[in-house]
Write a protein that holds these residues in place. Structure first.
Motif, PDB file in Angstrom:
ATOM      1  N   GLN A  17     -30.188  22.002   1.079  1.00 54.33           N
ATOM      2  CA  GLN A  17     -30.025  22.278  -0.344  1.00 54.33           C
ATOM      3  C   GLN A  17     -29.532  21.039  -1.102  1.00 54.33           C
ATOM      4  O   GLN A  17     -29.969  20.765  -2.224  1.00 54.33           O
ATOM      5  CB  GLN A  17     -29.041  23.436  -0.551  1.00 54.33           C
ATOM      6  CG  GLN A  17     -29.534  24.786  -0.062  1.00 54.33           C
ATOM      7  CD  GLN A  17     -29.402  24.961   1.450  1.00 54.33           C
ATOM      8  OE1 GLN A  17     -28.832  24.111   2.138  1.00 54.33           O
ATOM      9  NE2 GLN A  17     -29.945  26.059   1.969  1.00 54.33           N
ATOM     10  N   ARG A  18     -28.653  20.276  -0.476  1.00 49.77           N
ATOM     11  CA  ARG A  18     -28.124  19.082  -1.132  1.00 49.77           C
ATOM     12  C   ARG A  18     -29.189  18.002  -1.270  1.00 49.77           C
ATOM     13  O   ARG A  18     -29.286  17.321  -2.298  1.00 49.77           O
ATOM     14  CB  ARG A  18     -26.919  18.560  -0.356  1.00 49.77           C
ATOM     15  CG  ARG A  18     -25.726  19.523  -0.392  1.00 49.77           C
ATOM     16  CD  ARG A  18     -24.718  19.222   0.708  1.00 49.77           C
ATOM     17  NE  ARG A  18     -24.025  17.959   0.466  1.00 49.77           N
ATOM     18  CZ  ARG A  18     -23.218  17.393   1.366  1.00 49.77           C
ATOM     19  NH1 ARG A  18     -23.039  17.963   2.557  1.00 49.77           N
ATOM     20  NH2 ARG A  18     -22.605  16.264   1.085  1.00 49.77           N
ATOM     21  N   ASN A  20     -32.463  18.594  -1.363  1.00 51.46           N
ATOM     22  CA  ASN A  20     -33.410  19.100  -2.349  1.00 51.46           C
ATOM     23  C   ASN A  20     -32.902  18.895  -3.776  1.00 51.46           C
ATOM     24  O   ASN A  20     -33.666  18.534  -4.684  1.00 51.46           O
ATOM     25  CB  ASN A  20     -33.693  20.578  -2.110  1.00 51.46           C
ATOM     26  CG  ASN A  20     -34.550  20.826  -0.877  1.00 51.46           C
ATOM     27  OD1 ASN A  20     -35.160  19.904  -0.333  1.00 51.46           O
ATOM     28  ND2 ASN A  20     -34.581  22.059  -0.418  1.00 51.46           N
ATOM     29  N   LYS A  21     -31.614  19.122  -3.975  1.00 45.65           N
ATOM     30  CA  LYS A  21     -31.024  18.938  -5.312  1.00 45.65           C
ATOM     31  C   LYS A  21     -31.075  17.471  -5.729  1.00 45.65           C
ATOM     32  O   LYS A  21     -31.400  17.149  -6.882  1.00 45.65           O
ATOM     33  CB  LYS A  21     -29.589  19.445  -5.350  1.00 45.65           C
ATOM     34  CG  LYS A  21     -28.943  19.346  -6.737  1.00 45.65           C
ATOM     35  CD  LYS A  21     -27.531  19.885  -6.741  1.00 45.65           C
ATOM     36  CE  LYS A  21     -26.958  19.903  -8.158  1.00 45.65           C
ATOM     37  NZ  LYS A  21     -26.991  18.566  -8.814  1.00 45.65           N
ATOM     38  N   ASP A  25     -33.080  16.351  -9.004  1.00 47.01           N
ATOM     39  CA  ASP A  25     -32.373  15.685 -10.103  1.00 47.01           C
ATOM     40  C   ASP A  25     -33.003  14.324 -10.402  1.00 47.01           C
ATOM     41  O   ASP A  25     -33.168  13.946 -11.572  1.00 47.01           O
ATOM     42  CB  ASP A  25     -30.896  15.504  -9.759  1.00 47.01           C
ATOM     43  CG  ASP A  25     -30.117  16.807  -9.755  1.00 47.01           C
ATOM     44  OD1 ASP A  25     -30.664  17.825 -10.227  1.00 47.01           O
ATOM     45  OD2 ASP A  25     -28.968  16.810  -9.271  1.00 47.01           O
ATOM     46  N   GLU A  77     -21.546  13.401  -1.687  1.00 47.13           N
ATOM     47  CA  GLU A  77     -22.838  13.587  -2.342  1.00 47.13           C
ATOM     48  C   GLU A  77     -23.559  12.255  -2.516  1.00 47.13           C
ATOM     49  O   GLU A  77     -24.790  12.207  -2.528  1.00 47.13           O
ATOM     50  CB  GLU A  77     -22.654  14.276  -3.695  1.00 47.13           C
ATOM     51  CG  GLU A  77     -22.130  15.695  -3.604  1.00 47.13           C
ATOM     52  CD  GLU A  77     -22.920  16.564  -2.632  1.00 47.13           C
ATOM     53  OE1 GLU A  77     -24.168  16.522  -2.654  1.00 47.13           O
ATOM     54  OE2 GLU A  77     -22.289  17.283  -1.831  1.00 47.13           O
ATOM     55  N   THR A  81     -27.411  11.842  -1.274  1.00 45.01           N
ATOM     56  CA  THR A  81     -28.389  11.372  -2.256  1.00 45.01           C
ATOM     57  C   THR A  81     -29.102  10.126  -1.739  1.00 45.01           C
ATOM     58  O   THR A  81     -30.334  10.003  -1.841  1.00 45.01           O
ATOM     59  CB  THR A  81     -27.711  11.069  -3.601  1.00 45.01           C
ATOM     60  OG1 THR A  81     -27.140  12.278  -4.122  1.00 45.01           O
ATOM     61  CG2 THR A  81     -28.711  10.520  -4.613  1.00 45.01           C
TER      62      THR A  81
END
Length: 360
Positions: A17-18, A20-21, A25, A77, A81
């Motif tokens: 999920q992280r 994908n986010k 973004d 994060e 990323t």
């Protein structure tokens, strides 16, 4: 140590999920920039979003993340990323690969070059629709490669941390590119040796799927040389096992699971380890049938079935399965040669199983 955990290692720590986010973004900002340049660029944004966000196992960010955590890296994060940038490297490689192989589908959807060719035809534009689709796929693949750089550098990590990771990132992208050329060259020359098939698999897929992502995570964590060595000893055989599983699925897999038509690897003339082993093991008459059918774009379902039967009966499939198991065991043993974070050690062990025991 146990294997095959009930929660996928890609989903632990909310990783999927992280990632994908982070991708979503980033693509929002890129869409805004492109459509500001020209509204005609919106279909490019649509295609990248559909390709990157619409599928993918997220294995490469997972190997990199757990490699980072295993080396004592602190979760953030910014790190996830940065590691999401690997998905743009993957997207670039797949978009170009589908064009090179003239593949019709990817993940159950039309390949990018066919998507843009269809757009050309539906709009009744001037010129050659297939040529337009090919040009669009080349440029879109290049754009994804550029964006892999951009996302890595804009993730918010300290410049010194990025500088440690940069050589690994660059080497990975170089390796997959020359591996792709070796694949094209091998098909053109008709080389069916097991040695050549192994080298193509190693550089086109294996190293950038497992070893380099692991070493990228290790570099971000400023890991010791011992950790780097253990990750290579784990990643190289596991990456080869991963590619061998892909080769098996490319011939014997269920299209509903693989997202590609059955027999595409045979029609494309892929000189994989499985094919090379079969050529080596069959008799003269069967070898002639196999080599005649290999690379025949017009091979029908009956022809595909015949070649499958030859490969299976030759013993090559069993040989490939045994090699997958041996390589996986070697990879798992390498994890025990260095002291890693316990959770990461387990996650890497589970990733090894997930990468090599994918359903047919």
């Amino acid at each position: 140590m146990t294997y095959a955990a009930p929660v996928s290692p890609v989903d632990r720590a909310g990783l999927r999920q992280r990632v994908n986010k982070a991708l979503a973004d980033f693509l929002v900002t890129r869409r805004a920039w492109m459509t500001d340049v020209d509204a005609a660029l919106a279909p490019l944004a649509d295609a990248v979003e559909a390709f990157v966000l619409g599928g993918g196992k997220r294995l490469r960010p997972a190997f990199a993340y757990w490699g980072y955590r295993g080396a004592g890296g602190v979760d953030s994060e910014h790190v996830t990323t940065a590691l999401a940038s690997l998905e743009f490297v993957q997207a670039s490689a797949l978009i170009h690969d589908d064009l090179i192989d003239r593949s019709d589908t990817r993940r159950g959807e039309p390949a990018v070059h066919l998507r843009f060719a269809a757009r050309h035809r539906s709009a009744d534009w001037d010129g050659d629709a297939d040529g337009f689709g090919a040009a669009a796929a080349i440029l879109l693949g290049d754009l994804c490669l550029v964006w892999s750089d951009e996302l890595l550098h804009s993730a918010g990590l300290d410049p010194r941390t990025i500088a440690r990771a940069r050589p690994v990132f660059d080497q990975m992208r170089t390796e997959v590119t020359v591996g792709q050329y070796l694949d094209v060259l091998t098909q053109a020359t008709g080389d069916t040796s097991v040695e050549r098939a192994g080298k193509v698999a190693r550089y086109k897929s294996a190293k950038y799927t497992v070893e380099r992502p692991l070493l990228l995570g290790a570099a971000l964590a400023d890991a010791t040389p011992e950790v780097h060595a253990a990750y290579s000893a784990y990643g190289l055989p596991l990456g080869e096992a991963f590619q061998l599983r892909d080769d098996v699925l490319g011939i014997f897999g269920d299209p509903a699971q693989t997202g590609k038509p059955a027999g595409d690897d045979l029609r494309e003339g892929k000189r994989t380890y499985l094919v090379a082993a079969a050529v080596e093991m069959v008799g003269t008459a069967d070898r002639e049938v196999l080599l005649e059918g290999l690379g025949d774009a017009d091979l029908d379902d009956a022809g595909v079935a015949r070649l499958r039967e030859l490969i299976g009966a030759s013993g090559a499939l069993g040989r490939a399965e045994q090699r997958i198991q041996k390589l996986t065991d070697t990879a798992l043993a390498a994890l025990s040669t260095v002291d890693l974070d316990t959770e990461a050690h387990q996650a890497l062990a589970d990733l090894a199983i997930a990468a090599t025991r994918r359903p047919a």
